[in-house]
Write a protein that holds these residues in place. Structure first.
Motif, PDB file in Angstrom:
ATOM      1  N   GLY A 197      36.777  -6.455  43.843  1.00 45.86           N
ATOM      2  CA  GLY A 197      37.739  -5.592  42.992  1.00 45.86           C
ATOM      3  C   GLY A 197      37.335  -5.367  41.306  1.00 45.86           C
ATOM      4  O   GLY A 197      36.159  -5.911  41.090  1.00 45.86           O
ATOM      5  N   HIS A 198      38.404  -4.790  40.732  1.00 46.60           N
ATOM      6  CA  HIS A 198      38.115  -4.775  39.120  1.00 46.60           C
ATOM      7  C   HIS A 198      38.467  -5.899  38.666  1.00 46.60           C
ATOM      8  O   HIS A 198      39.665  -6.424  38.588  1.00 46.60           O
ATOM      9  N   ILE A 199      37.587  -6.665  38.150  1.00 47.45           N
ATOM     10  CA  ILE A 199      37.972  -7.937  37.414  1.00 47.45           C
ATOM     11  C   ILE A 199      37.326  -7.784  35.752  1.00 47.45           C
ATOM     12  O   ILE A 199      36.203  -7.381  35.606  1.00 47.45           O
ATOM     13  N   HIS A 200      38.282  -7.856  34.775  1.00 46.86           N
ATOM     14  CA  HIS A 200      37.944  -7.674  33.630  1.00 46.86           C
ATOM     15  C   HIS A 200      38.089  -8.970  32.841  1.00 46.86           C
ATOM     16  O   HIS A 200      38.936  -9.801  32.877  1.00 46.86           O
ATOM     17  N   GLN A 201      37.158  -8.972  31.935  1.00 45.21           N
ATOM     18  CA  GLN A 201      36.802 -10.234  31.246  1.00 45.21           C
ATOM     19  C   GLN A 201      37.717  -9.826  29.900  1.00 45.21           C
ATOM     20  O   GLN A 201      37.365  -8.957  29.031  1.00 45.21           O
ATOM     21  N   VAL A 202      38.763 -10.567  29.624  1.00 44.50           N
ATOM     22  CA  VAL A 202      39.751 -10.174  28.550  1.00 44.50           C
ATOM     23  C   VAL A 202      39.121 -11.167  27.246  1.00 44.50           C
ATOM     24  O   VAL A 202      39.079 -12.380  27.197  1.00 44.50           O
ATOM     25  N   SER A 203      38.805 -10.712  26.256  1.00 44.49           N
ATOM     26  CA  SER A 203      38.248 -11.128  25.031  1.00 44.49           C
ATOM     27  C   SER A 203      38.690 -10.430  23.874  1.00 44.49           C
ATOM     28  O   SER A 203      38.942  -9.286  23.944  1.00 44.49           O
ATOM     29  N   PRO A 204      38.776 -11.092  22.627  1.00 43.37           N
ATOM     30  CA  PRO A 204      39.113 -10.640  21.399  1.00 43.37           C
ATOM     31  C   PRO A 204      38.010  -9.563  20.782  1.00 43.37           C
ATOM     32  O   PRO A 204      36.905  -9.929  21.050  1.00 43.37           O
ATOM     33  N   GLN A 205      38.593  -8.728  20.048  1.00 40.04           N
ATOM     34  CA  GLN A 205      37.403  -8.145  19.168  1.00 40.04           C
ATOM     35  C   GLN A 205      37.295  -8.592  17.719  1.00 40.04           C
ATOM     36  O   GLN A 205      36.397  -8.101  16.994  1.00 40.04           O
ATOM     37  N   ILE A 206      37.934  -9.493  17.637  1.00 39.55           N
ATOM     38  CA  ILE A 206      37.799 -10.443  16.218  1.00 39.55           C
ATOM     39  C   ILE A 206      38.047 -11.690  16.354  1.00 39.55           C
ATOM     40  O   ILE A 206      38.336 -12.203  17.482  1.00 39.55           O
ATOM     41  N   GLY A 207      37.327 -12.384  15.764  1.00 36.31           N
ATOM     42  CA  GLY A 207      37.595 -13.976  15.573  1.00 36.31           C
ATOM     43  C   GLY A 207      38.718 -14.544  14.784  1.00 36.31           C
ATOM     44  O   GLY A 207      39.252 -13.802  13.931  1.00 36.31           O
ATOM     45  N   GLY A 208      39.021 -15.636  14.995  1.00 39.78           N
ATOM     46  CA  GLY A 208      40.016 -16.234  14.394  1.00 39.78           C
ATOM     47  C   GLY A 208      40.796 -17.210  15.259  1.00 39.78           C
ATOM     48  O   GLY A 208      40.630 -17.817  16.097  1.00 39.78           O
ATOM     49  N   GLN A 209      42.002 -17.938  14.636  1.00 36.42           N
ATOM     50  CA  GLN A 209      42.541 -18.972  15.116  1.00 36.42           C
ATOM     51  C   GLN A 209      44.001 -18.655  16.007  1.00 36.42           C
ATOM     52  O   GLN A 209      44.670 -17.424  15.612  1.00 36.42           O
ATOM     53  N   VAL A 210      44.114 -18.896  17.178  1.00 36.23           N
ATOM     54  CA  VAL A 210      45.132 -18.318  18.259  1.00 36.23           C
ATOM     55  C   VAL A 210      46.211 -19.070  17.856  1.00 36.23           C
ATOM     56  O   VAL A 210      46.746 -20.105  17.684  1.00 36.23           O
ATOM     57  N   LEU A 211      47.232 -17.988  17.610  1.00 35.48           N
ATOM     58  CA  LEU A 211      48.516 -18.108  17.140  1.00 35.48           C
ATOM     59  C   LEU A 211      49.433 -18.370  18.327  1.00 35.48           C
ATOM     60  O   LEU A 211      50.542 -19.256  18.260  1.00 35.48           O
ATOM     61  N   SER A 212      49.207 -17.715  19.513  1.00 36.26           N
ATOM     62  CA  SER A 212      50.147 -17.700  20.472  1.00 36.26           C
ATOM     63  C   SER A 212      49.221 -17.200  21.592  1.00 36.26           C
ATOM     64  O   SER A 212      48.635 -16.425  21.624  1.00 36.26           O
ATOM     65  N   VAL A 213      49.849 -17.768  23.027  1.00 34.47           N
ATOM     66  CA  VAL A 213      49.095 -17.470  24.270  1.00 34.47           C
ATOM     67  C   VAL A 213      50.428 -17.061  24.996  1.00 34.47           C
ATOM     68  O   VAL A 213      51.239 -18.027  25.394  1.00 34.47           O
ATOM     69  N   LEU A 214      50.499 -15.487  25.482  1.00 37.08           N
ATOM     70  CA  LEU A 214      51.781 -15.272  26.162  1.00 37.08           C
ATOM     71  C   LEU A 214      51.535 -14.909  27.661  1.00 37.08           C
ATOM     72  O   LEU A 214      52.324 -14.316  28.210  1.00 37.08           O
ATOM     73  N   ALA A 215      50.394 -15.424  28.073  1.00 39.02           N
ATOM     74  CA  ALA A 215      50.300 -15.350  29.475  1.00 39.02           C
ATOM     75  C   ALA A 215      49.855 -16.535  30.383  1.00 39.02           C
ATOM     76  O   ALA A 215      49.060 -17.530  29.670  1.00 39.02           O
ATOM     77  N   ARG A 216      50.352 -16.759  31.245  1.00 38.07           N
ATOM     78  CA  ARG A 216      50.374 -17.981  32.089  1.00 38.07           C
ATOM     79  C   ARG A 216      49.193 -17.753  33.439  1.00 38.07           C
ATOM     80  O   ARG A 216      48.879 -16.705  33.871  1.00 38.07           O
TER      81      ARG A 216
END
Length: 360
Positions: A44-63
């Motif tokens: 199936g379609h599998i997406h690699q979720v990645s940011p377009q900028i670097g930095g410190q993670v403030l919150s993670v809203l997915a489990r």
């Protein structure tokens, strides 16, 4: 005893022979009607979720294993640094706009100077014409006085002749002065034109600076929008490896999103493709769902064999050639009704066995 065994042996042998014939018939029927492979997998379609900028993670809203919607916020990166950069870009834009306004005002002033210089030049040219006319009149009067003073009756006195000569010379001098002022006015026009041209160049430079500052501000705001990492599609989260406080880099995989739509990627030998066509029905067995046969259709064929898509394709021009039967990936789509109620159990990566009905 021997007499009793003989009557049982014959029916048993007949049954065994019939069973063997039935099995052989089924095997031959399946062999000539179907093409089968167990080199098949659910994908199936599998997406690699990645940011377009670097930095410190403030919150993670997915489990892990959570179902998310397209566009839903998954991760948020601390925006402080990018927010400051956007504010600086906004201030730089305002400064560039102020400078451009000053330069434009100076250019308008130079326009006014040029117009005034042209008006002065026109006036000076008119005075030149007037002075020449007066000089011509004064010279005519002098010549007349000169003729009259040289006659026998001497109608003009010496004093009047001297006065006419003086007026003629004064008129000639006035012409020269008027011409000098006209030449100076033309020089002023050239100077004002040069100043206007320079001001025009400064206006263009200032406008370019404004455009550059505006682009920098747009880029800063665009970068600021990247602090939110959204879900690229609807699906389920897996392989989550990011936590609050982590420092991430642009392009780093934070988690994987798997879309619910799946299909079968079956690798058939090249010798099995002769009678296979798009649209043929397929029976599908999934190892993780025993006892259930799903149905589907041949959707498409890969444009090349699997070996051609390998990272290091085989080079058969080395002289050590050994013929190997190649395999071609074939995409098989499930019939929606066939998998109803089993959607959650069909996951990419599961092994499958497929039978393509060549006469379907």
């Amino acid at each position: 005893m021997t007499a009793l065994r003989h009557p049982l042996r014959t029916p048993v042998l007949i049954l065994v022979g019939l069973a063997a014939l039935a099995w052989a018939g089924r095997f031959l029927y399946h062999y000539f009607r179907y093409e089968t492979t167990d080199d098949a997998y659910v994908t199936g379609h599998i997406h690699q979720v990645s940011p377009q900028i670097g930095g410190q993670v403030l919150s993670v809203l997915a489990r892990e294993n959570e179902t998310v919607k397209q566009g839903q916020e998954l991760v948020r990166i601390d925006p402080l640094t990018l927010d400051i950069a956007a504010q600086k870009a906004e201030a730089a834009l305002k400064q560039a706009q102020g400078t451009a306004a000053e330069v434009r005002a100076a250019a308008e002033n130079s326009d006014a100077k040029l117009m005034q210089s042209k008006a002065d030049a026109n006036e000076a040219q008119a005075k030149v014409a007037q002075a020449r006319a007066q000089a011509a009149l004064a010279h005519t009067d002098y010549l007349r006085s000169q003729r009259l003073s040289s006659g026998e009756d001497r109608a003009v006195t010496q004093a009047a002749l001297d006065q006419a000569r003086s007026q003629d010379e004064a008129a000639a001098a006035a012409v020269q002065a008027a011409e000098a002022r006209a030449a100076a006015a033309q020089a002023d026009i050239k100077a004002a034109q040069a100043e206007r041209d320079a001001a025009g160049g400064q206006v263009q430079s200032a406008d370019a600076a404004v455009a550059l500052a505006r682009a920098a501000l747009a880029d800063a705001r665009h970068q600021l929008s990247y602090v939110t990492v959204p879900a690229p599609a609807a699906g389920r989260i897996g392989n989550k490896n990011v936590e609050v406080g982590n420092r991430v880099q642009a392009g780093e995989t934070l988690m994987v999103l798997v879309e619910p739509h799946v299909w079968i990627e079956a690798n058939f030998k090249e010798t099995q493709l002769a009678k296979m066509r798009v649209g043929q029905p397929v029976d599908i067995e999934i190892d993780a769902v025993p006892g259930r046969t799903f149905t589907g259709r041949v959707a498409s064929f890969a444009p090349a064999t699997g070996a051609e898509f390998a990272l290091l394709p085989a080079d058969n021009a080395t002289g050590n050639f050994t013929k190997v039967v190649q395999r071609v990936p074939v995409r098989i789509e499930f019939d929606p009704g066939s998998i109803r109620g089993y959607e959650a159990r069909l996951r990419p990566g599961l092994s499958a066995t497929v039978d393509v009905d060549l006469h379907g």
